[in-house]
Design a protein around this motif. Structure first.
Motif, PDB file in Angstrom:
ATOM      1  N   ALA A 172     -16.261 -20.109  -0.903  1.00 22.18           N
ATOM      2  CA  ALA A 172     -17.712 -19.919  -0.938  1.00 22.18           C
ATOM      3  C   ALA A 172     -18.371 -20.893  -1.901  1.00 22.18           C
ATOM      4  O   ALA A 172     -19.384 -21.526  -1.561  1.00 22.18           O
ATOM      5  N   ILE A 173     -17.817 -21.036  -3.090  1.00 21.91           N
ATOM      6  CA  ILE A 173     -18.389 -21.964  -4.066  1.00 21.91           C
ATOM      7  C   ILE A 173     -18.404 -23.376  -3.502  1.00 21.91           C
ATOM      8  O   ILE A 173     -19.414 -24.092  -3.579  1.00 21.91           O
ATOM      9  N   LYS A 174     -17.279 -23.792  -2.920  1.00 13.82           N
ATOM     10  CA  LYS A 174     -17.170 -25.149  -2.377  1.00 13.82           C
ATOM     11  C   LYS A 174     -18.193 -25.376  -1.262  1.00 13.82           C
ATOM     12  O   LYS A 174     -18.881 -26.401  -1.234  1.00 13.82           O
ATOM     13  N   MET A 175     -18.309 -24.410  -0.356  1.00  8.53           N
ATOM     14  CA  MET A 175     -19.221 -24.576   0.777  1.00  8.53           C
ATOM     15  C   MET A 175     -20.678 -24.476   0.356  1.00  8.53           C
ATOM     16  O   MET A 175     -21.538 -25.212   0.859  1.00  8.53           O
ATOM     17  N   PHE A 176     -20.987 -23.564  -0.568  1.00 11.37           N
ATOM     18  CA  PHE A 176     -22.355 -23.472  -1.078  1.00 11.37           C
ATOM     19  C   PHE A 176     -22.763 -24.791  -1.734  1.00 11.37           C
ATOM     20  O   PHE A 176     -23.893 -25.254  -1.586  1.00 11.37           O
ATOM     21  N   ALA A 177     -21.820 -25.396  -2.489  1.00 13.60           N
ATOM     22  CA  ALA A 177     -22.113 -26.647  -3.190  1.00 13.60           C
ATOM     23  C   ALA A 177     -22.298 -27.796  -2.208  1.00 13.60           C
ATOM     24  O   ALA A 177     -23.162 -28.662  -2.409  1.00 13.60           O
ATOM     25  N   GLU A 178     -21.491 -27.816  -1.157  1.00 13.83           N
ATOM     26  CA  GLU A 178     -21.529 -28.925  -0.201  1.00 13.83           C
ATOM     27  C   GLU A 178     -22.665 -28.802   0.806  1.00 13.83           C
ATOM     28  O   GLU A 178     -23.350 -29.779   1.112  1.00 13.83           O
ATOM     29  N   LYS A 179     -22.872 -27.593   1.347  1.00 15.36           N
ATOM     30  CA  LYS A 179     -23.820 -27.414   2.441  1.00 15.36           C
ATOM     31  C   LYS A 179     -25.135 -26.750   2.031  1.00 15.36           C
ATOM     32  O   LYS A 179     -26.121 -26.795   2.772  1.00 15.36           O
ATOM     33  N   GLY A 180     -25.122 -26.141   0.844  1.00 14.10           N
ATOM     34  CA  GLY A 180     -26.273 -25.354   0.439  1.00 14.10           C
ATOM     35  C   GLY A 180     -26.062 -23.901   0.803  1.00 14.10           C
ATOM     36  O   GLY A 180     -25.411 -23.585   1.810  1.00 14.10           O
TER      37      GLY A 180
ATOM     38  N   ALA B 261     -15.434 -17.270   6.027  1.00 12.23           N
ATOM     39  CA  ALA B 261     -14.234 -16.542   6.475  1.00 12.23           C
ATOM     40  C   ALA B 261     -13.254 -17.473   7.168  1.00 12.23           C
ATOM     41  O   ALA B 261     -12.040 -17.429   6.908  1.00 12.23           O
ATOM     42  N   LYS B 262     -13.764 -18.327   8.037  1.00 14.09           N
ATOM     43  CA  LYS B 262     -12.903 -19.257   8.778  1.00 14.09           C
ATOM     44  C   LYS B 262     -12.173 -20.201   7.830  1.00 14.09           C
ATOM     45  O   LYS B 262     -10.961 -20.407   7.952  1.00 14.09           O
ATOM     46  N   ASN B 263     -12.905 -20.784   6.888  1.00 15.35           N
ATOM     47  CA  ASN B 263     -12.299 -21.745   5.960  1.00 15.35           C
ATOM     48  C   ASN B 263     -11.397 -21.078   4.926  1.00 15.35           C
ATOM     49  O   ASN B 263     -10.475 -21.717   4.406  1.00 15.35           O
ATOM     50  N   ALA B 264     -11.668 -19.814   4.625  1.00 15.77           N
ATOM     51  CA  ALA B 264     -10.830 -19.080   3.668  1.00 15.77           C
ATOM     52  C   ALA B 264      -9.642 -18.414   4.354  1.00 15.77           C
ATOM     53  O   ALA B 264      -8.808 -17.804   3.685  1.00 15.77           O
ATOM     54  N   GLU B 265      -9.621 -18.514   5.684  1.00 15.30           N
ATOM     55  CA  GLU B 265      -8.537 -17.929   6.498  1.00 15.30           C
ATOM     56  C   GLU B 265      -8.457 -16.418   6.302  1.00 15.30           C
ATOM     57  O   GLU B 265      -7.376 -15.855   6.116  1.00 15.30           O
ATOM     58  N   VAL B 266      -9.641 -15.790   6.336  1.00 19.47           N
ATOM     59  CA  VAL B 266      -9.719 -14.330   6.309  1.00 19.47           C
ATOM     60  C   VAL B 266     -10.706 -13.915   7.406  1.00 19.47           C
ATOM     61  O   VAL B 266     -11.417 -14.752   7.973  1.00 19.47           O
TER      62      VAL B 266
END
Length: 216
Positions: free
Chosen positions: A31-39, A49-54
């Motif tokens: 979540a931190i990584k995606m929030f930082a990259e995409k907003g 969920a998809k990127n965290a594999e959950v």
């Protein structure tokens, strides 16, 4: 970090061991990584969920909503690092040419406007949740006040000794400053969704704090 993006700073802390399950740790780091990259607004819980594999249901189970997921990330970080962040802000401002209290206010507003502009999504979520959640309000506001009051009190004493401020209790000056400056930021960045503040607005705000609006 007096300026810059909170999420970028948090990415460096995300991998440190915490009291979380393996899945929770993956969710938080992703979540931190995606929030930082995409907003924040452009990132969905399904993507996290998809990127965290959950499963997305796992996110809802642990955090409920995307806002609560962000809060579960940001609140512990703020509570751990806010004192050092506050020290950095005041040190940076007082290191500038703040010969007068007017200069101090100008430097403070410009510094915080830049910071909030770079973290506006986080600022909006935190402020809105504080408005509606007494638990969060009771947890964060006294903590912020505790860490800011001791620092702003030194500034007030400094400019009082120079004869620039009226001789009333520091607590009253603090409350007036917090009320006005807090309202200034919330009205523009949350209520009005205005992400830019002009130099004229800053000067008008400082004039209002120092002189009011009554013709003398």
């Amino acid at each position: 970090m007096s300026t810059g993006k909170l999420l970028d700073a948090m990415m460096a802390q995300a991998s440190k061991p915490k009291k979380q399950t393996v899945k929770q740790q993956r969710i938080v780091e992703t979540a931190i990584k995606m929030f930082a990259e995409k907003g924040y607004a452009n990132t969905s819980t399904a993507e996290i969920a998809k990127n965290a594999e959950v499963s997305e249901g796992t996110i809802f189970k642990h955090y409920g909503t995307k806002d609560h997921l962000l809060l579960s990330i940001i609140v512990p970080y703020l509570k751990e690092f806010f004192p050092s962040m506050a020290d950095e802000v005041f040190h940076e401002i007082m290191s500038e040419n703040v010969a007068t209290f007017e200069h101090f206010l100008h430097a403070l507003l410009r510094n915080r406007i830049q910071f909030i502009s770079e973290n506006k999504e986080i600022f909006q979520v935190v402020v809105k949740e504080i408005f509606y959640k007494d638990e969060l309000k009771n947890e964060l506001l006294p903590y912020f006040a505790e860490n800011i009051i001791i620092r702003i009190n030194k500034v007030i004493e400094f400019y009082k000794e120079r004869g620039e401020l009226i001789d009333i209790p520091n607590e009253r000056i603090q409350k007036m400053l917090f009320t006005f400056i807090g309202g200034f930021f919330v009205s523009r960045f949350v209520l009005l969704n205005n992400y830019t503040v002009s130099e004229v607005e800053i000067k008008d705000a400082i004039h209002f704090v120092l002189d009011g609006i009554r013709k003398r």
